[in-house]
Design an enzyme around this catalytic site. Structure first.
Site, mmCIF file in Angstrom:
data_model
loop_
_atom_site.group_PDB
_atom_site.id
_atom_site.type_symbol
_atom_site.label_atom_id
_atom_site.label_comp_id
_atom_site.label_asym_id
_atom_site.label_seq_id
_atom_site.Cartn_x
_atom_site.Cartn_y
_atom_site.Cartn_z
ATOM 1 N N LEU A 1 -6.900 -16.726 -1.608
ATOM 2 C CA LEU A 1 -6.781 -18.173 -1.409
ATOM 3 C C LEU A 1 -8.113 -18.774 -0.953
ATOM 4 C CD1 LEU A 1 -4.801 -20.660 -1.209
ATOM 5 C CD2 LEU A 1 -4.615 -20.084 1.218
ATOM 6 N N HIS A 2 -8.847 -18.042 -0.109
ATOM 7 C CA HIS A 2 -10.119 -18.535 0.404
ATOM 8 C C HIS A 2 -11.246 -18.456 -0.631
ATOM 9 C CE1 HIS A 2 -8.206 -18.404 4.358
ATOM 10 N NE2 HIS A 2 -9.268 -18.968 4.886
ATOM 11 N N PHE B 1 -10.595 11.301 13.798
ATOM 12 C CA PHE B 1 -9.967 9.976 13.757
ATOM 13 C C PHE B 1 -9.264 9.641 15.073
ATOM 14 C CE2 PHE B 1 -9.149 11.350 9.119
ATOM 15 C CZ PHE B 1 -10.454 11.050 8.751
ATOM 16 N N HIS C 1 7.510 24.095 15.907
ATOM 17 C CA HIS C 1 8.172 24.285 17.198
ATOM 18 C C HIS C 1 7.411 25.246 18.101
ATOM 19 C CE1 HIS C 1 11.657 21.895 16.110
ATOM 20 N NE2 HIS C 1 11.592 22.449 14.919
ATOM 21 N N ARG D 1 -9.780 -27.534 2.560
ATOM 22 C CA ARG D 1 -10.623 -27.238 1.401
ATOM 23 C C ARG D 1 -10.159 -28.071 0.208
ATOM 24 N NH1 ARG D 1 -15.459 -25.633 -0.711
ATOM 25 N NH2 ARG D 1 -15.187 -24.351 -2.587
ATOM 26 N N ILE E 1 -5.047 10.293 22.483
ATOM 27 C CA ILE E 1 -4.228 11.422 22.057
ATOM 28 C C ILE E 1 -4.865 12.015 20.811
ATOM 29 C CG2 ILE E 1 -2.615 10.000 20.707
ATOM 30 C CD1 ILE E 1 -0.409 12.037 21.633
ATOM 31 N N GLU F 1 3.900 6.543 3.132
ATOM 32 C CA GLU F 1 4.640 7.568 2.401
ATOM 33 C C GLU F 1 5.434 8.470 3.346
ATOM 34 O OE1 GLU F 1 1.549 5.780 0.093
ATOM 35 O OE2 GLU F 1 1.410 6.830 2.018
ATOM 36 N N GLU G 1 5.335 4.178 19.341
ATOM 37 C CA GLU G 1 4.043 3.982 18.688
ATOM 38 C C GLU G 1 4.191 3.175 17.408
ATOM 39 O OE1 GLU G 1 0.533 6.610 16.462
ATOM 40 O OE2 GLU G 1 1.899 7.582 17.875
ATOM 41 N N GLY H 1 -14.423 -17.379 -2.625
ATOM 42 C CA GLY H 1 -15.659 -16.711 -2.222
ATOM 43 C C GLY H 1 -15.834 -16.646 -0.721
#
Length: 380
Positions: free
Chosen positions: A338-339, A157, A180, A269, A124, A368, A243, A341
């Protein structure tokens, strides 16, 4: 969180989708990202597997199952494997319903079977270089020339834009009527004057083809008018809630996926002789993420059931779209932190989730715009 809205048939469909993705998508997705688009053959295979347009009536080749829970299951499974290049949700959730709901019997017979089978891909075209959410700013025009419209303008886009065989184009047919005075025209691959520009280079979703489209005196037959002449605004408003629930569904799927990634990493880790999940800050962070994921799932599940019942209005859809995608953005960002590097390394799924997620608060109407819509519904 395990959703409570799915039944045995939905879980059977999940198993089908998971098997398909593991076999036909996961081994190829990295090469598709390098190429900037997926292979058309995966669309045909998805159609043959029953993963496209399952809500299309059986008369036109679909399964006739109008239950958005199946759409949500597919979105969740696509997210789980990081297959952000697949334009299936755009095709199935967003575009094909326009044809199902607005098309004449002749249009449906002409287009829907190939869209169900994956032989044809849909897009679309709403956004323009100078107009996004403001439909009154659309500059693409369609002039009545008797038995056809003459279409001129450009779009940008456009998801599925490179591969698309059918493009629903939003164009101005009455310049004096503002929003319209717009209509929906179906432009088909091969029409003279219809050209594609660049496959746009995005920071994420690299395998999802996103294009510029150009229309130079394209002769669009009158039989390709979708819905009512000058009724495009109303048609768009009727379809946009679906959508936006679709975008919210992807958002919640990503939140849950990222929570799983973070929990696994926090348990494995180690720093200063213990798993990083044992540190209070990280434990609190994960507790917050888990709680927010739970809230998001409950909210989304309610929206999906309301959508199935025809009870989702524009305001609720806007609430779901902005809140779930903004939470997605925040949770993914926290996951990267958190991960450490490793979170900045492309080979880690959290890094891919980060770049793929950023557009969620933009397309389908920015955060917005969603808040503006909600505010108007509140009478302020």
């Amino acid at each position: 969180m395990q959703s409570s809205i799915y039944q045995a048939d939905h879980e059977d469909f999940r198993a089908l989708a998971r098997t398909f993705l593991e076999r036909e998508v996961v081994p190829h997705h990295a090469s598709w990202e390098a190429a900037g688009q997926v292979d058309r053959e995966v669309w045909r295979k998805a159609g043959a597997a029953g993963l496209l347009c399952f809500d299309v009536p059986e008369t036109y080749g679909g399964a006739g199952i109008d239950d958005f829970r199946y759409n949500a299951v597919l979105a969740e499974e696509i997210t789980r494997v990081g297959a952000s290049g697949l334009g299936f949700p755009v095709h199935t959730d967003i575009i094909v319903p326009y044809l199902t709901h607005l098309g004449t019997p002749a249009q449906k017979q002409r287009w829907l079977p190939d869209l169900v089978s994956g032989e044809r891909i849909a897009a679309i075209a709403m956004t323009e270089p100078g107009a996004g959410s403001d439909l009154q700013g659309i500059a693409t025009t369609a002039v009545d020339a008797g038995d056809h419209f003459v279409l001129n303008g450009s779009k940008t886009f456009i998801s599925n834009g490179i591969l698309a065989d059918l493009v629903i184009v939003v164009a101005t047919t009455d310049p004096q009527a503002g929003a319209h005075g717009i209509s929906l025209l179906v432009v088909e691959r091969g029409m003279a004057g219809f050209e594609r520009g660049r496959n746009l280079d995005k920071i994420g979703m690299k395998a999802q083809d996103t294009a510029e489209l150009f229309f130079d005196d394209v002769a669009v037959p009158k039989e390709n008018l979708l819905g009512e002449l000058n009724g495009g605004f109303v048609h768009l408003m009727n379809e946009l809630p679906r959508e936006r629930i679709s975008v919210a569904t992807i958002g919640v799927a990503v939140i849950e996926h990222v929570l799983g990634l973070c929990l696994d990493y926090a348990k494995q880790r180690e720093a200063f002789g213990r798993p990083i999940g044992r540190f209070q800050h990280n434990r609190f962070l994960l507790a917050e993420m888990a709680t927010e994921a739970h809230i998001a799932r409950v909210f989304l599940d309610d929206c999906i059931l309301r959508l199935n019942a025809g009870e989702v209005d524009t305001s609720l859809a806007s609430m779901a779209k902005w809140w779930c995608t903004e939470l997605q953005k925040r949770v993914v960002d926290a996951g990267v932190q958190l991960h450490g590097g490793y979170g900045y390394m492309s080979e880690y799924p959290i890094a891919k989730a980060y770049v793929d997620s950023r557009v969620q608060t933009i397309y389908g109407g920015t955060t917005e715009i969603q808040k503006e819509i909600i505010g108007r519904f509140l009478g302020v």
